[in-house]
Design a protein around this motif. Structure first.
Motif, PDB file in Angstrom:
ATOM      1  N   THR A  49      16.310   9.492   8.724  1.00  0.00           N
ATOM      2  CA  THR A  49      16.867   9.785   7.351  1.00  0.00           C
ATOM      3  C   THR A  49      17.069   8.417   6.445  1.00  0.00           C
ATOM      4  OG1 THR A  49      17.991  11.051   5.608  1.00  0.00           O
ATOM      5  CG2 THR A  49      19.238  10.218   7.738  1.00  0.00           C
ATOM      6  N   PRO A  50      16.178   8.368   5.478  1.00  0.00           N
ATOM      7  CA  PRO A  50      14.736   9.210   5.021  1.00  0.00           C
ATOM      8  C   PRO A  50      13.771   9.066   5.992  1.00  0.00           C
ATOM      9  CG  PRO A  50      15.564   7.714   3.223  1.00  0.00           C
ATOM     10  CD  PRO A  50      16.161   7.251   4.501  1.00  0.00           C
ATOM     11  N   THR A  51      12.844   9.980   5.980  1.00  0.00           N
ATOM     12  CA  THR A  51      11.839  10.019   6.796  1.00  0.00           C
ATOM     13  C   THR A  51      10.716   9.301   6.418  1.00  0.00           C
ATOM     14  OG1 THR A  51      10.810  12.172   5.747  1.00  0.00           O
ATOM     15  CG2 THR A  51      12.267  12.505   7.741  1.00  0.00           C
ATOM     16  N   ASN A  52       9.760   8.828   7.362  1.00  0.00           N
ATOM     17  CA  ASN A  52       8.695   8.132   7.269  1.00  0.00           C
ATOM     18  C   ASN A  52       7.268   9.033   7.427  1.00  0.00           C
ATOM     19  OD1 ASN A  52       6.495   6.242   7.469  1.00  0.00           O
ATOM     20  ND2 ASN A  52       7.187   5.524   9.486  1.00  0.00           N
ATOM     21  N   PRO A  53       6.564   9.382   6.317  1.00  0.00           N
ATOM     22  CA  PRO A  53       6.652   8.467   5.025  1.00  0.00           C
ATOM     23  C   PRO A  53       7.162   9.281   3.791  1.00  0.00           C
ATOM     24  CG  PRO A  53       4.486   9.525   5.353  1.00  0.00           C
ATOM     25  CD  PRO A  53       5.226  10.092   6.535  1.00  0.00           C
ATOM     26  N   LEU A  54       7.627  10.618   3.929  1.00  0.00           N
ATOM     27  CA  LEU A  54       7.815  11.569   2.751  1.00  0.00           C
ATOM     28  C   LEU A  54       9.174  11.106   2.423  1.00  0.00           C
ATOM     29  CD1 LEU A  54       5.996  14.721   3.718  1.00  0.00           C
ATOM     30  CD2 LEU A  54       5.197  12.911   2.073  1.00  0.00           C
ATOM     31  N   ILE A  82       0.966  -1.356   2.349  1.00  0.00           N
ATOM     32  CA  ILE A  82       0.338  -0.244   1.945  1.00  0.00           C
ATOM     33  C   ILE A  82      -0.298   0.336   3.078  1.00  0.00           C
ATOM     34  CG2 ILE A  82      -1.525  -1.309   0.885  1.00  0.00           C
ATOM     35  CD1 ILE A  82      -1.617   0.895  -1.289  1.00  0.00           C
ATOM     36  N   THR A  83      -0.209   1.935   3.250  1.00  0.00           N
ATOM     37  CA  THR A  83      -1.216   2.274   3.997  1.00  0.00           C
ATOM     38  C   THR A  83      -1.353   3.850   3.898  1.00  0.00           C
ATOM     39  OG1 THR A  83      -1.186   2.642   6.705  1.00  0.00           O
ATOM     40  CG2 THR A  83       0.785   3.245   5.657  1.00  0.00           C
ATOM     41  N   ILE A 134       1.878  15.636   5.741  1.00  0.00           N
ATOM     42  CA  ILE A 134       0.912  14.626   5.599  1.00  0.00           C
ATOM     43  C   ILE A 134      -0.434  14.933   5.297  1.00  0.00           C
ATOM     44  CG2 ILE A 134       0.347  12.310   6.922  1.00  0.00           C
ATOM     45  CD1 ILE A 134       3.502  12.791   6.575  1.00  0.00           C
ATOM     46  N   GLY A 135      -0.548  14.642   4.055  1.00  0.00           N
ATOM     47  CA  GLY A 135      -2.083  15.117   3.490  1.00  0.00           C
ATOM     48  C   GLY A 135      -2.906  14.003   3.289  1.00  0.00           C
ATOM     49  N   GLN A 136      -4.318  14.366   3.146  1.00  0.00           N
ATOM     50  CA  GLN A 136      -4.981  12.910   3.166  1.00  0.00           C
ATOM     51  C   GLN A 136      -5.213  12.176   1.766  1.00  0.00           C
ATOM     52  OE1 GLN A 136      -7.414  12.011   5.562  1.00  0.00           O
ATOM     53  NE2 GLN A 136      -6.391  13.496   6.900  1.00  0.00           N
ATOM     54  N   GLY A 137      -4.471  13.008   0.890  1.00  0.00           N
ATOM     55  CA  GLY A 137      -4.275  11.996  -0.429  1.00  0.00           C
ATOM     56  C   GLY A 137      -3.015  11.116  -0.273  1.00  0.00           C
ATOM     57  N   LEU A 138      -2.137  11.165   0.679  1.00  0.00           N
ATOM     58  CA  LEU A 138      -0.664  10.464   0.629  1.00  0.00           C
ATOM     59  C   LEU A 138      -0.747   8.852   0.926  1.00  0.00           C
ATOM     60  CD1 LEU A 138       2.177  11.191   0.544  1.00  0.00           C
ATOM     61  CD2 LEU A 138       2.296  11.187   3.019  1.00  0.00           C
ATOM     62  N   ILE A 139      -0.332   7.952   0.133  1.00  0.00           N
ATOM     63  CA  ILE A 139      -0.273   6.749   0.361  1.00  0.00           C
ATOM     64  C   ILE A 139       1.190   6.318   0.447  1.00  0.00           C
ATOM     65  CG2 ILE A 139      -0.563   4.445  -0.759  1.00  0.00           C
ATOM     66  CD1 ILE A 139      -3.303   5.897  -2.248  1.00  0.00           C
ATOM     67  N   ARG A 140       1.556   5.371   1.407  1.00  0.00           N
ATOM     68  CA  ARG A 140       2.867   5.010   1.583  1.00  0.00           C
ATOM     69  C   ARG A 140       2.793   3.718   1.055  1.00  0.00           C
ATOM     70  NH1 ARG A 140       5.024   3.898   7.274  1.00  0.00           N
ATOM     71  NH2 ARG A 140       4.150   1.561   6.906  1.00  0.00           N
TER      72      ARG A 140
END
Length: 407
Positions: free
Chosen positions: A162-167, A357-358, A378-384
């Protein structure tokens, strides 16, 4: 950490402990903590060696499990986390491996958030299942789901990040601690994103605190390291014997680098958080961005909880989703934004002074099955983005290059 080496500094502020807590100086009076690059230690006679190896007398033996530089890092981190003890490991995943090897056996059951770092899911749900350890993965923020997953008499460990990676999902540490203790289990919390500067899980009831010291504890992307903090009866009674036999060890040099990184931790984390909050607010206003995940935003589902647990700060890591008609289009657009950056480093690591960035779906969570990624959101449009210490407008301009040219 040897029993005679327990921290002596009581009542000091965390910023002071981060700079001063360590083993006593040697006879040479060094001001910076000494780096002991040695594999073994010499004893004055055979009887002393025998007593030390038998645990009847304190003393450093062999750097696989006993080294003064590593002990200084462990002592400092334990002081920051407010725990009795700590043990250093070769990596953050090594810390989790050591924790599970020391606490679990065939037939035991683990309840874990389904939103944790992908390698944790692979380790707990995959590798340990081969040895008879069962696991259940539940929504991070659903206390009822955690409670329903517990198997009386079998559940030995609850594991949360907490917090989680990546959301950046946040869990109620105190509520999970109560659940764990009611069923005779332990709660372990990965505190990698917040560090003890923003969040101290032990004060909220957690039994063990896990770190990938590779990240913010070092803070400059220089070494791989990990640690577990907790009560001495768990660290020295359960984990140290496994480390001594298995060699899941932290090198003295890497421990020394982390020790130096801890000295600036209290300055870095608020600076990271301030820049991340500015960037998150800016991203929310961009037309191509569908959603921003950051605990410091009022729009975050667990914002109020995060502010209580995290010293009123959101941390350094955020993620954002791009609007797209389908997964293929989402991935193409995400790659475009990432590839247009010139300042941000395209790397899956985080915790650096440099912004990284990933694309989680193909990096940090790339080894998971599609259904596991979907369950974790974890979707394909997600950027961390792990926001560094550059001038914030420069980071913003770097992302604007790709966001402004989305087709």
């Amino acid at each position: 950490m040897n029993a005679s080496d327990k921290a002596l500094s009581k009542g000091l502020h965390i910023d002071t402990l981060a700079v001063r807590e360590a083993l006593p100086r040697t006879a040479y009076g060094e001001h910076s903590e000494a780096l002991f690059l040695t594999s073994s230690f010499v004893h004055p006679d055979a009887a002393t060696a025998a007593a030390r190896f038998a645990g009847e007398e304190d003393g450093f033996l062999y750097s696989r499990f006993s080294n003064p530089t590593v002990a200084s890092m462990e002592r400092r981190l334990a002081a920051l986390e407010g725990t009795e003890d700590a043990i250093g490991t070769a990596s953050g995943m090594g810390a989790i491996l050591l924790l599970m090897l020391g606490l679990l056996q065939a037939g035991d059951h683990v309840v874990c958030s389904r939103s944790v770092f992908g390698s944790i899911i692979k380790l707990i749900g995959g590798e340990f299942s081969r040895f008879g350890v069962e696991s259940s993965f539940v929504p991070q923020d659903d206390i009822a789901a955690w409670k329903a997953a517990i198997r009386p008499g079998k559940t030995r460990l609850l594991f949360a990040e907490t917090p989680t990676n990546p959301l950046t999902e946040v869990c109620d540490i105190r509520a999970l601690a109560d659940l764990a203790h009611d069923c005779g289990a332990l709660l372990a919390v990965d505190n990698c994103f917040c560090t003890p500067v923003l969040q101290r899980p032990r004060e909220l009831g957690a039994d063990l605190v896990v770190h990938s010291a590779t990240k913010y504890l070092d803070g400059q992307g220089r070494v791989i390291a990990g640690a577990v903090c907790g009560k001495t009866e768990l660290i020295e009674g359960r984990l140290l014997p496994v480390q001594r036999s298995a060699g899941i060890s932290l090198s003295p040099f890497n421990a020394w680098v982390v020790l130096k990184g801890l000295e600036t931790l209290g300055l870095r984390m608020p600076a990271h958080s301030a820049r991340a909050l500015e960037l998150a607010r800016w991203l929310q206003a961009q037309p191509g961005v569908a959603r921003v995940h950051y605990p410091g935003l009022e729009s975050h589902p667990q914002h109020a909880l995060a502010m209580r647990q995290q010293d009123g700060q959101g941390g350094a890591v955020l993620a954002f989703e791009l609007a797209a008609a389908n997964p293929q289009e989402a991935r193409r657009r995400a790659f475009h934004v990432i590839d247009q950056t010139r300042l941000c480093s395209i790397t899956a690591n985080l915790g650096d002074t440099k912004t990284t960035i990933t694309h989680p779906a193909t990096t940090t969570h790339g080894r998971l099955k599609d259904e596991q990624r979907q369950a974790a959101g974890i979707g394909q449009g997600l950027i961390r983005v792990a926001v560094g210490l550059e001038h914030q407008p420069d980071i913003q301009a770097d992302l604007a290059r790709g966001l402004g040219t989305l087709a």
